[in-house]
Motif scaffolding. Sequence first.
Motif, short mmCIF file in Angstrom:
data_model
loop_
_atom_site.label_atom_id
_atom_site.label_comp_id
_atom_site.label_asym_id
_atom_site.label_seq_id
_atom_site.Cartn_x
_atom_site.Cartn_y
_atom_site.Cartn_z
N ALA A 1 0.81 -1.22 0.00
CA ALA A 1 0.00 0.00 0.00
C ALA A 1 0.84 1.27 0.00
CB ALA A 1 -0.94 0.00 1.20
N ASN A 2 1.99 1.25 0.66
CA ASN A 2 2.85 2.45 0.69
C ASN A 2 3.64 2.49 -0.62
OD1 ASN A 2 4.40 4.66 1.31
ND2 ASN A 2 5.06 3.90 3.30
N ILE A 3 2.98 2.98 -1.65
CA ILE A 3 3.48 2.87 -3.01
C ILE A 3 4.86 3.49 -3.18
CG2 ILE A 3 3.10 3.92 -5.30
CD1 ILE A 3 0.20 2.97 -5.11
N THR A 4 5.08 4.65 -2.64
CA THR A 4 6.39 5.30 -2.79
C THR A 4 7.50 4.43 -2.22
OG1 THR A 4 5.50 7.55 -2.82
CG2 THR A 4 7.76 7.29 -2.06
N LYS A 5 7.28 3.87 -1.05
CA LYS A 5 8.28 3.01 -0.43
C LYS A 5 8.58 1.80 -1.31
CE LYS A 5 9.25 0.41 3.82
NZ LYS A 5 8.73 0.00 5.15
N GLU A 6 7.54 1.20 -1.85
CA GLU A 6 7.71 0.01 -2.69
C GLU A 6 8.48 0.34 -3.97
OE1 GLU A 6 6.92 -3.06 -1.81
OE2 GLU A 6 6.00 -2.44 0.09
N ILE A 7 8.15 1.47 -4.58
CA ILE A 7 8.83 1.87 -5.81
C ILE A 7 10.30 2.15 -5.52
CG2 ILE A 7 9.04 3.75 -7.50
CD1 ILE A 7 5.97 3.86 -7.54
N PHE A 8 10.58 2.91 -4.49
CA PHE A 8 11.96 3.25 -4.18
C PHE A 8 12.79 2.00 -3.88
CE2 PHE A 8 11.07 7.88 -2.65
CZ PHE A 8 10.75 8.23 -3.96
N GLU A 9 12.21 1.06 -3.12
CA GLU A 9 12.95 -0.16 -2.79
C GLU A 9 13.20 -1.02 -4.01
OE1 GLU A 9 10.90 -2.13 0.38
OE2 GLU A 9 11.64 -0.74 1.91
N ALA A 10 12.21 -1.13 -4.89
CA ALA A 10 12.36 -1.96 -6.09
C ALA A 10 13.43 -1.40 -7.02
CB ALA A 10 11.02 -2.08 -6.82
N PHE A 11 13.43 -0.09 -7.21
CA PHE A 11 14.42 0.51 -8.12
C PHE A 11 15.80 0.57 -7.47
CE2 PHE A 11 10.66 1.59 -10.43
CZ PHE A 11 11.07 1.71 -11.75
N ARG A 12 15.84 0.74 -6.17
CA ARG A 12 17.13 0.73 -5.47
C ARG A 12 17.81 -0.63 -5.61
NH1 ARG A 12 15.17 2.37 -0.80
NH2 ARG A 12 15.18 4.60 -1.20
N GLN A 13 17.02 -1.70 -5.62
CA GLN A 13 17.57 -3.04 -5.79
C GLN A 13 18.19 -3.23 -7.17
OE1 GLN A 13 14.34 -5.72 -4.88
NE2 GLN A 13 14.34 -5.19 -2.70
N GLU A 14 17.78 -2.41 -8.13
CA GLU A 14 18.36 -2.46 -9.48
C GLU A 14 19.42 -1.38 -9.67
OE1 GLU A 14 17.86 -4.81 -11.56
OE2 GLU A 14 16.10 -5.79 -10.66
N ASN A 15 19.89 -0.81 -8.55
CA ASN A 15 20.99 0.18 -8.55
C ASN A 15 20.63 1.50 -9.24
OD1 ASN A 15 22.87 -1.55 -7.17
ND2 ASN A 15 23.11 -2.68 -9.09
N PHE A 16 19.37 1.89 -9.15
CA PHE A 16 18.94 3.18 -9.66
C PHE A 16 19.22 4.26 -8.61
CE2 PHE A 16 16.96 0.76 -12.81
CZ PHE A 16 16.26 1.54 -13.72
#
Length: 474
Positions: A156-171
């Motif tokens: 539900a905390n969309i911003t947190k999920e997006i940031f974590e997913a992209f951080r895992q791909e070294n963005f």
Amino acid sequence: MKILLTFIFALYYTCTLGQAHNISAGYQKPEDPLVIKNLEDWQDLKFGLFMHWGTYSQWGIVESWSLCPEDEGWTQRKKEHGASYYEYVKNYENLQKTFNPIQFNPQKWAKAAKAAGMQYVVFTTKHHDGFAMFDTKESDYKITDPKTPFSTHPKANITKEIFEAFRQENFKIGAYFSKPDWHSEYYWWPYFPPKDRNVNYDPQKYPDRWEKFKQYTFNQINELTTNYGKIDILWLDGGWVRPLSTVDTTVDWQKTIKLEQDIDMDRIGSMARKNQPGIIIVDRTVPGKWENYVTPEQSIPEQPLHIPWESCITMGDSFSYVPNDNYKPTKTIIETLVKIISRGGNYLLNIAPGPNGDFDPIAYERLEQLTPWININKSAIFSTRTIYPYHKDSYYYMRSKDSKHINVFHLSEGETYQQPSLYRFEIAPEQSIQDIKLLGYRGKLKWKKDKHIITIIPPDHKIEYVAVFQITVK
């Protein structure tokens, strides 16, 4: 040190569903060594993903702007969503009660964007309408409030999920945040009707109310920069929220700013830097120490800018999700990337998720088509800098940061790439050449250098979209 810039913009795309932004006339180089290092690293990345997403995607309309009572093309309201302005606003705000993007899968976005060569992301944590796509404690107008169906979802905390997913791909991670908040009673006070995009009361006449808005904004940015992991970029939109003394009356949209809207960027910026050392802060169109890079929108400067800059341009016609949007061809996207980086900028390509929580299939198709071309030519794209003559005729120039290579991109007219009968382009006459390669071609090229002109015989090789010659210099 302040560098004054004068330049002319070519409006590369016509923005039909948004608003073209100017660039402020002055640029102040940051002094913080961590910010300088972060900016240098960011300039190496070249290609990023922008995402505008909110409850408005359910109606397939422009992001936030239909709430603004200005008579502009991007502020028009559809009658089926409300017979009067106030009915429209009520129905718009009630979109919170039906927003349930159950196909939301940020890992899918991150992998597709990474494969296409993107290396940083900027996500709209809150747009002008005030709906927070993060778990703010300052408002119940947010994705995690019980009134929002998606609030019960594990992500539900969309911003947190997006940031974590992209951080895992070294963005690198960028948080877009709107300074104006049209839902906040401290910005659009319900006692007065809103007149335009600006605050609807005089902050100097009602300083206590404005002080509450300043604290509200400070608190939300504090949340974003403390609770969501490492943030590399704070991308602040809504340049009309600014000190009145910074208004440029030669710019049409700034002529509407009549009231003092100083939000105390020194306090906000200092807090963000304390929470996130080295964070890049982009206070769009407001000249001074908090505009660490400049952001032409839907346009590309005609000439190189020798300061950090980024063009934000939509893959479709709109920044927000619109059904059956007109997505740009892959060739156009690649040519745009070449033009931007040859002039020293980064390309922030916007893809808008839909109400179901996913991209349009055509957007994935474009990213998949980008992937092989990027993989072939990445050594000529990333970690490059400008070099004279930048652009001449159909040729665009870049150099590697270590100056060991000069990269020359050739663009052609039409829907598919067409090789010329001969490639002919100039290079500095004193430049000593060791070798020339056509990236993606394993054979040996036939070429010659006559003073400052390079001539290359086209090889028997199919080229997709744009040809890239990499020149190794001694």
